[in-house]
Write a protein that holds these residues in place. Structure first.
Motif, PDB file in Angstrom:
ATOM      1  N   LYS A   2       7.178   5.870   0.089  1.00  0.00           N
ATOM      2  CA  LYS A   2       7.224   5.063   1.312  1.00  0.00           C
ATOM      3  C   LYS A   2       6.213   3.920   1.234  1.00  0.00           C
ATOM      4  O   LYS A   2       5.090   4.113   0.783  1.00  0.00           O
ATOM      5  CB  LYS A   2       6.865   5.933   2.516  1.00  0.00           C
ATOM      6  CG  LYS A   2       8.066   6.547   3.186  1.00  0.00           C
ATOM      7  CD  LYS A   2       7.750   6.912   4.630  1.00  0.00           C
ATOM      8  CE  LYS A   2       9.036   7.313   5.348  1.00  0.00           C
ATOM      9  NZ  LYS A   2       8.824   7.740   6.709  1.00  0.00           N
ATOM     10  N   THR A  20       8.499 -14.795   6.436  1.00  0.00           N
ATOM     11  CA  THR A  20       9.562 -14.498   5.468  1.00  0.00           C
ATOM     12  C   THR A  20       9.076 -13.518   4.412  1.00  0.00           C
ATOM     13  O   THR A  20       9.885 -12.881   3.747  1.00  0.00           O
ATOM     14  CB  THR A  20      10.047 -15.781   4.750  1.00  0.00           C
ATOM     15  OG1 THR A  20       8.919 -16.412   4.125  1.00  0.00           O
ATOM     16  CG2 THR A  20      10.673 -16.760   5.730  1.00  0.00           C
ATOM     17  N   ALA A  23      10.272  -9.826   4.954  1.00  0.00           N
ATOM     18  CA  ALA A  23      11.691  -9.619   4.641  1.00  0.00           C
ATOM     19  C   ALA A  23      11.915  -9.651   3.131  1.00  0.00           C
ATOM     20  O   ALA A  23      12.644  -8.828   2.568  1.00  0.00           O
ATOM     21  CB  ALA A  23      12.540 -10.677   5.334  1.00  0.00           C
ATOM     22  N   SER A  26      10.566  -6.462   1.586  1.00  0.00           N
ATOM     23  CA  SER A  26      11.379  -5.314   1.984  1.00  0.00           C
ATOM     24  C   SER A  26      12.649  -5.221   1.157  1.00  0.00           C
ATOM     25  O   SER A  26      13.054  -4.153   0.709  1.00  0.00           O
ATOM     26  CB  SER A  26      11.772  -5.437   3.455  1.00  0.00           C
ATOM     27  OG  SER A  26      10.661  -5.182   4.263  1.00  0.00           O
ATOM     28  N   LYS A  27      13.283  -6.373   0.965  1.00  0.00           N
ATOM     29  CA  LYS A  27      14.526  -6.414   0.207  1.00  0.00           C
ATOM     30  C   LYS A  27      14.280  -6.007  -1.242  1.00  0.00           C
ATOM     31  O   LYS A  27      15.027  -5.219  -1.823  1.00  0.00           O
ATOM     32  CB  LYS A  27      15.069  -7.843   0.258  1.00  0.00           C
ATOM     33  CG  LYS A  27      16.554  -7.907   0.198  1.00  0.00           C
ATOM     34  CD  LYS A  27      17.024  -9.269   0.681  1.00  0.00           C
ATOM     35  CE  LYS A  27      18.415  -9.166   1.238  1.00  0.00           C
ATOM     36  NZ  LYS A  27      18.897 -10.396   1.836  1.00  0.00           N
ATOM     37  N   VAL A  36      10.767   1.036   3.187  1.00  0.00           N
ATOM     38  CA  VAL A  36       9.709   0.399   3.973  1.00  0.00           C
ATOM     39  C   VAL A  36       9.782   0.911   5.412  1.00  0.00           C
ATOM     40  O   VAL A  36      10.838   0.867   6.030  1.00  0.00           O
ATOM     41  CB  VAL A  36       9.837  -1.136   3.955  1.00  0.00           C
ATOM     42  CG1 VAL A  36       8.775  -1.785   4.836  1.00  0.00           C
ATOM     43  CG2 VAL A  36       9.732  -1.650   2.526  1.00  0.00           C
ATOM     44  N   ALA A  37       8.662   1.414   5.943  1.00  0.00           N
ATOM     45  CA  ALA A  37       8.688   2.049   7.264  1.00  0.00           C
ATOM     46  C   ALA A  37       8.187   1.129   8.379  1.00  0.00           C
ATOM     47  O   ALA A  37       8.668   1.212   9.507  1.00  0.00           O
ATOM     48  CB  ALA A  37       7.885   3.331   7.248  1.00  0.00           C
ATOM     49  N   TYR A  38       7.212   0.272   8.098  1.00  0.00           N
ATOM     50  CA  TYR A  38       6.658  -0.614   9.120  1.00  0.00           C
ATOM     51  C   TYR A  38       6.297  -1.959   8.503  1.00  0.00           C
ATOM     52  O   TYR A  38       5.885  -2.022   7.346  1.00  0.00           O
ATOM     53  CB  TYR A  38       5.340  -0.068   9.701  1.00  0.00           C
ATOM     54  CG  TYR A  38       5.414   1.124  10.603  1.00  0.00           C
ATOM     55  CD1 TYR A  38       5.478   0.970  11.981  1.00  0.00           C
ATOM     56  CD2 TYR A  38       5.367   2.410  10.073  1.00  0.00           C
ATOM     57  CE1 TYR A  38       5.498   2.084  12.820  1.00  0.00           C
ATOM     58  CE2 TYR A  38       5.391   3.525  10.906  1.00  0.00           C
ATOM     59  CZ  TYR A  38       5.459   3.357  12.276  1.00  0.00           C
ATOM     60  OH  TYR A  38       5.485   4.439  13.101  1.00  0.00           O
ATOM     61  N   HIS A  39       6.416  -3.008   9.313  1.00  0.00           N
ATOM     62  CA  HIS A  39       5.743  -4.285   9.032  1.00  0.00           C
ATOM     63  C   HIS A  39       4.674  -4.469  10.103  1.00  0.00           C
ATOM     64  O   HIS A  39       4.946  -4.221  11.280  1.00  0.00           O
ATOM     65  CB  HIS A  39       6.677  -5.491   9.181  1.00  0.00           C
ATOM     66  CG  HIS A  39       7.856  -5.485   8.265  1.00  0.00           C
ATOM     67  ND1 HIS A  39       8.928  -6.314   8.474  1.00  0.00           N
ATOM     68  CD2 HIS A  39       8.143  -4.777   7.143  1.00  0.00           C
ATOM     69  CE1 HIS A  39       9.827  -6.119   7.521  1.00  0.00           C
ATOM     70  NE2 HIS A  39       9.376  -5.188   6.710  1.00  0.00           N
ATOM     71  N   THR A  40       3.519  -4.972   9.712  1.00  0.00           N
ATOM     72  CA  THR A  40       2.486  -5.313  10.692  1.00  0.00           C
ATOM     73  C   THR A  40       1.985  -6.720  10.405  1.00  0.00           C
ATOM     74  O   THR A  40       1.836  -7.093   9.241  1.00  0.00           O
ATOM     75  CB  THR A  40       1.297  -4.327  10.594  1.00  0.00           C
ATOM     76  OG1 THR A  40       1.793  -2.998  10.695  1.00  0.00           O
ATOM     77  CG2 THR A  40       0.285  -4.568  11.703  1.00  0.00           C
ATOM     78  N   VAL A  41       1.783  -7.503  11.452  1.00  0.00           N
ATOM     79  CA  VAL A  41       1.148  -8.813  11.285  1.00  0.00           C
ATOM     80  C   VAL A  41      -0.183  -8.794  12.035  1.00  0.00           C
ATOM     81  O   VAL A  41      -0.216  -8.413  13.209  1.00  0.00           O
ATOM     82  CB  VAL A  41       2.037  -9.949  11.832  1.00  0.00           C
ATOM     83  CG1 VAL A  41       1.317 -11.294  11.751  1.00  0.00           C
ATOM     84  CG2 VAL A  41       3.349 -10.014  11.070  1.00  0.00           C
ATOM     85  N   VAL A  42      -1.258  -9.145  11.354  1.00  0.00           N
ATOM     86  CA  VAL A  42      -2.566  -9.247  12.026  1.00  0.00           C
ATOM     87  C   VAL A  42      -3.152 -10.624  11.761  1.00  0.00           C
ATOM     88  O   VAL A  42      -2.809 -11.277  10.777  1.00  0.00           O
ATOM     89  CB  VAL A  42      -3.585  -8.180  11.541  1.00  0.00           C
ATOM     90  CG1 VAL A  42      -3.178  -6.798  11.988  1.00  0.00           C
ATOM     91  CG2 VAL A  42      -3.775  -8.233  10.042  1.00  0.00           C
ATOM     92  N   GLU A  48      -9.570  -5.950  13.031  1.00  0.00           N
ATOM     93  CA  GLU A  48      -8.157  -5.607  13.206  1.00  0.00           C
ATOM     94  C   GLU A  48      -7.496  -5.297  11.867  1.00  0.00           C
ATOM     95  O   GLU A  48      -6.660  -4.409  11.758  1.00  0.00           O
ATOM     96  CB  GLU A  48      -7.429  -6.749  13.935  1.00  0.00           C
ATOM     97  CG  GLU A  48      -7.892  -6.861  15.387  1.00  0.00           C
ATOM     98  CD  GLU A  48      -7.314  -8.053  16.131  1.00  0.00           C
ATOM     99  OE1 GLU A  48      -6.557  -8.839  15.526  1.00  0.00           O
ATOM    100  OE2 GLU A  48      -7.637  -8.203  17.321  1.00  0.00           O
ATOM    101  N   GLU A  51      -8.633  -1.791  10.701  1.00  0.00           N
ATOM    102  CA  GLU A  51      -7.925  -0.730  11.428  1.00  0.00           C
ATOM    103  C   GLU A  51      -6.471  -0.611  10.980  1.00  0.00           C
ATOM    104  O   GLU A  51      -5.929   0.484  10.896  1.00  0.00           O
ATOM    105  CB  GLU A  51      -7.991  -1.003  12.937  1.00  0.00           C
ATOM    106  CG  GLU A  51      -9.369  -0.728  13.505  1.00  0.00           C
ATOM    107  CD  GLU A  51      -9.544  -1.200  14.945  1.00  0.00           C
ATOM    108  OE1 GLU A  51     -10.662  -1.106  15.449  1.00  0.00           O
ATOM    109  OE2 GLU A  51      -8.549  -1.701  15.527  1.00  0.00           O
ATOM    110  N   SER A  52      -5.857  -1.757  10.665  1.00  0.00           N
ATOM    111  CA  SER A  52      -4.470  -1.720  10.195  1.00  0.00           C
ATOM    112  C   SER A  52      -4.383  -1.055   8.815  1.00  0.00           C
ATOM    113  O   SER A  52      -3.452  -0.292   8.546  1.00  0.00           O
ATOM    114  CB  SER A  52      -3.889  -3.135  10.121  1.00  0.00           C
ATOM    115  OG  SER A  52      -3.860  -3.709  11.404  1.00  0.00           O
TER     116      SER A  52
END
Lengths: 412, 412
Positions: A2, A20, A23, A26-27, A36-42, A48, A51-52
C-alpha cells in the motif's frame, strides 16, 4: 503493498497549481500493482508536514512525497523527513557535482543556497535530477520506504520513470511490461462498458483506460518475475482486446491519430491537403503538431464563408445555394477543390455546424460532413457529433478533426 | 477562518481523474479570505472517510467534501457525515421533487436508487443541483461548518458559485467583488516578480495570477461589509496595476485575446484573414474557437511549403530564394497575398521555425516573423520565442499565435 502520496506546496493549497503529480504517480503505481490509499496536500509548514509523515507512514508501506526539495528557506521536505526518521543531514559529493554540472550546462550562476540541495539524510540513496537541481531521495526505515521527489512535473516524472519505478518493481521482485492500444470511433464510456468485467477482474495484467481528445487508449500492464513470463501474461489479453475491437483500433503504442498519419504518409511517400470550415484550422494544427509533418503536408485552406468556398476552393455556387455549405455535396467539392489546387495525393474536407454562432445554416449542431478524395477513392461521411451536449463547440470540433484525420489514415 | 477539503472517489486514487476540484475550491476560498490548510483524497471507503472527517473537523472551521453523493452503493459521503455528527437521515420532499423534475427535463427514467439521493442529514440545508441529481448539503455543528458537494466539476462549480460562496461570505459578514486584468507580452514569472511584494502584503484585496496559453490573468478580489466599500478597496489596486502595466494589458474581465479580437472586429465591422506557416492553422483555430467568429473571419491559408507560398499566396520566388521562407520579407508578402486574395480589412501572417523537423531553413528554433497589413498600416515583427527551452514546439506555436492575434488587435 500500500502506498500514500503527499504533495507539498503553497501553490497547491492556494489552487494556483492543479495537483497533477498525485494522479500521475497513482496511475504509475497502480500499473505496477501498488495500491494508493490516500493523497494528502500540505503547505510549506514543517509541523503540518511532520504530522502528515507520521500519519501516512503508520498506514502505508510506501510513502512518496513530492515538492519542497528546492534551494529556498521554505523547502523543508528533506529536513523534516530526516528529523522524523532521526537521521543526520550529510553532504553528498556526487549530488553536489551533479548540481554544479547542471548549472554549467544551463550556463547559470550557482548560488550558495544550491549547496543546501546536496545534503541528504544519512543512509539514504540520492537520485540524480537530470532536469533540474534538486536530487530525489530514497530512504528505507525497517519495512517502510519513503521516496522524496521534486515538485515540478517535468522533473518528477522523468526521475520517477528513470529510477523510482524500477526500484519499486525490484522491491516487489517483479518486472513490468505494458502495451498501449489506440482506439478511435468508440467512446470511453462504451469501451469501458464492454471491457468492464475484464478490467475489474484482471489484477494482472492491469487494464486501464486513458481518454484524450476524442480517442481512447487502453494500457495493459503485466508484471512477473521475468520479461518472458510477463509477456505470457500480457499477450493473450492484448490479443483478445485487439481481436474483439479490431474495427476501432488504429494502432498500438502510438501517440495519437495525427502521429500515425504523418508516419504512414511518410512511409507511403504521399502528401495530404486539407480544406476546413467548422474545424477552423484544427485539422491542420493537429497534423503540424507532429514534428516532421512538413514532409507530408503542404497546404490547408480554412474557408469560413460561402464566398471563399466558391472563390478559392471552386465549390459551385449552385451547390452552395441548393444544398448549403453544410452538405455532402459541398464537402465533396471542397475535397476536390483542395486536391486540384495543391496537387496532393490525399485531400480531406470538413464542413459542419460546431455550435451556436456558426453560419446561418439551419442545420442541427453537431452535424458534420467529411469529404475524402484520392487518386482511386472518394467518399463523404456524415457524422452526428456531440452526444447529449450539443453546446460543446470544442468537443464537436475536436471529434470532427479526429474523424477527418482517421479518414485520411483509411485512405492511404 | 481555516478550511480543509476532502475529495472522495476511487477514480482520483487510481489517477484516472486529476483532482481539479481541490484547486478550484482553494482558489475560490482564498479569494473570499478563507485559508485552506490541507487537501485529502480518500477512496470510496466508509472507515477511511470517517477517520478523515474526524481529523479534518478537529483542525479546521470549515470542511468541504466533494464526491460520493451519487445514487449507487459506493456513494456514502452523506451517510458517513450524518453518522459522524450523529444525525438521522430524513427524506427531503423538495430535493425529491427537484430530482424528479431533473429526470423529466432530461427525458430519462428515474430509478429507485435516485430516491436515496433525496435523503439528507437531519437539521441540514439541502442545495439544489441544477446540473445533476445529487443535492448538496450544508451542515452546521456548533462552530464547525461541513459542506458536501457533488464530484463532477460541472455540477460542483455551479453549485459552489450559486449557493456556497454566498453562504460562506455571509458567514463572515462580507460581500466579495473581483476584477480580472488580462495581460499579454509579459511572462507570468516577470509579472509576479514585479508584483510580488504587493501580492504577498495585500490580504484584501487578494491578488492572484492565473496563467493560460501564453497570457496571464491577474484576479483582484476585495471583500467588505457592502459593495461600495468593497469597490473602495478594489479600485485603487486595480487602477494602480492597470497604470503600471498599461503596455501589457489588453483588456479587463476578458476570456482571452481571441475573444477580444472577435468582439473588437465585430464592433468595427471589419474582417480579418490569416496566412500561417509554422503555426499550422492554430491562429485560425483559436479565432474560430470563439462563437460568432464567422461574422469577422472568412479565410485562412496554411502554406507549409515554399511551393504553396508562391502558387497560392503569391510570395515571389526571388524573395523565397534570397531571404528564405523564414524572413521579414516573406512575412510581409504573405500578409499582402492573403489580403489581396480575400479582400479582408486586416491581414496577418506568421512564418517561423517552431522546432525540430520544421522546414529546411537554417534558422534558430523560436525565430518567428509576424506580418500585418491593413488599409493604412503595415508592419513585420521579429520574435525570438521559447526562452530556455527551444525544443518546446507547442509553446513556441502558441506564443506565435498569441502574438499574431495581439498584432491584429493593435491594428484595428
Amino acid at each position: 503493498m500500500k502506498a500514500e502520496i503527499i504533495c507539498t506546496g503553497a501553490e497547491l493549497l492556494s489552487g494556483k497549481t492543479i495537483n497533477t503529480n498525485a494522479a500521475y504517480l497513482s496511475k504509475e503505481l497502480s500499473a505496477i500493482g501498488i495500491e494508493v490509499a490516500y493523497h494528502t496536500v500540505v503547505g510549506d509548514n514543517e509541523k503540518e508536514l511532520y504530522e502528515s509523515i507520521d500519519t501516512c507512514t503508520k498506514r502505508a508501506d510506501i510513502l512518496i512525497i513530492t515538492g519542497g526539495l528546492g534551494a529556498t528557506y521554505d523547502d523543508l521536505t528533506k529536513e523534516t523527513a530526516a528529523r522524523y526518521f532521526k537521521r543526520e543531514m550529510i553532504f553528498d559529493k556526487i549530488s553536489y557535482d551533479n548540481i554544479v554540472s547542471y548549472f554549467e550546462y544551463t550556463k547559470r550562476e550557482i548560488s550558495e543556497n544550491n549547496k543546501k540541495q546536496a545534503y541528504i539524510p544519512e543512509g539514504s540513496i540520492a537520485l540524480k535530477n537530470e532536469r533540474g537541481t534538486a536530487p530525489g531521495i530514497i530512504l528505507k526505515e525497517k519495512d517502510k520506504t519513503v521516496i522524496l521527489l521534486p515538485g515540478p512535473p517535468y522533473e518528477m516524472q522523468h526521475m520517477f520513470l528513470k529510477y523510482v519505478k524500477k526500484y519499486l518493481v525490484d522491491l516487489s521482485g517483479n518486472v513490468i511490461i505494458s502495451k498501449d492500444i489506440n482506439f478511435f470511433g468508440i467512446s470511453e464510456a462504451a469501451l469501458e462498458y464492454r471491457l468492464r468485467s475484464l478490467m475489474i477482474s484482471s489484477k494482472n495484467p492491469v487494464i486501464a483506460p486513458y481518454a484524450k481528445k476524442g480517442e481512447v487508449v487502453i494500457r495493459v500492464s503485466a508484471r512477473a518475475e521475468n520479461k518472458e513470463k510477463a509477456e505470457e501474461i500480457l499477450n493473450p489479453v492484448t490479443e483478445k482486446i485487439c481481436k474483439e475491437f479490431s474495427d476501432y483500433i488504429y494502432a498500438t503504442d502510438a501517440l495519437n491519430l495525427e502521429s500515425v498519419l504523418v508516419e504512414k504518409l511518410t512511409q507511403a511517400n504521399k502528401k495530404v491537403a486539407v480544406a476546413e470550415s467548422c474545424t477552423g484550422g484544427l485539422v491542420s494544427k493537429r497534423i503540424t503538431d507532429i514534428s516532421g509533418a512538413s514532409k507530408v503536408f503542404e497546404c490547408e485552406i480554412c474557408s469560413y464563408s460561402d464566398r471563399i468556398k466558391e472563390s478559392i476552393l471552386g465549390v459551385k455556387r449552385e451547390t452552395l445555394e441548393k444544398y448549403t455549405a453544410v452538405s455532402k455535396e459541398t464537402a465533396a467539392e471542397m475535397a476536390i477543390g483542395i486536391k486540384r489546387l495543391t496537387g496532393a495525393d490525399i485531400a480531406v474536407s470538413v464542413t459542419g455546424v460546431a455550435g451556436p454562432g456558426d453560419l446561418s445554416v439551419d442545420k442541427p449542431y453537431g452535424l458534420v460532413y467529411i469529404g475524402i478524395k484520392s487518386e482511386k477513392y472518394s467518399d463523404v461521411l456524415e457524422l452526428k457529433l456531440g452526444g447529449n451536449d450539443k453546446s460543446d463547440r470544442e468537443l464537436i470540433r475536436n471529434l470532427a478533426a479526429s474523424y477527418a484525420i482517421n479518414a485520411c489514415l483509411r485512405a492511404i
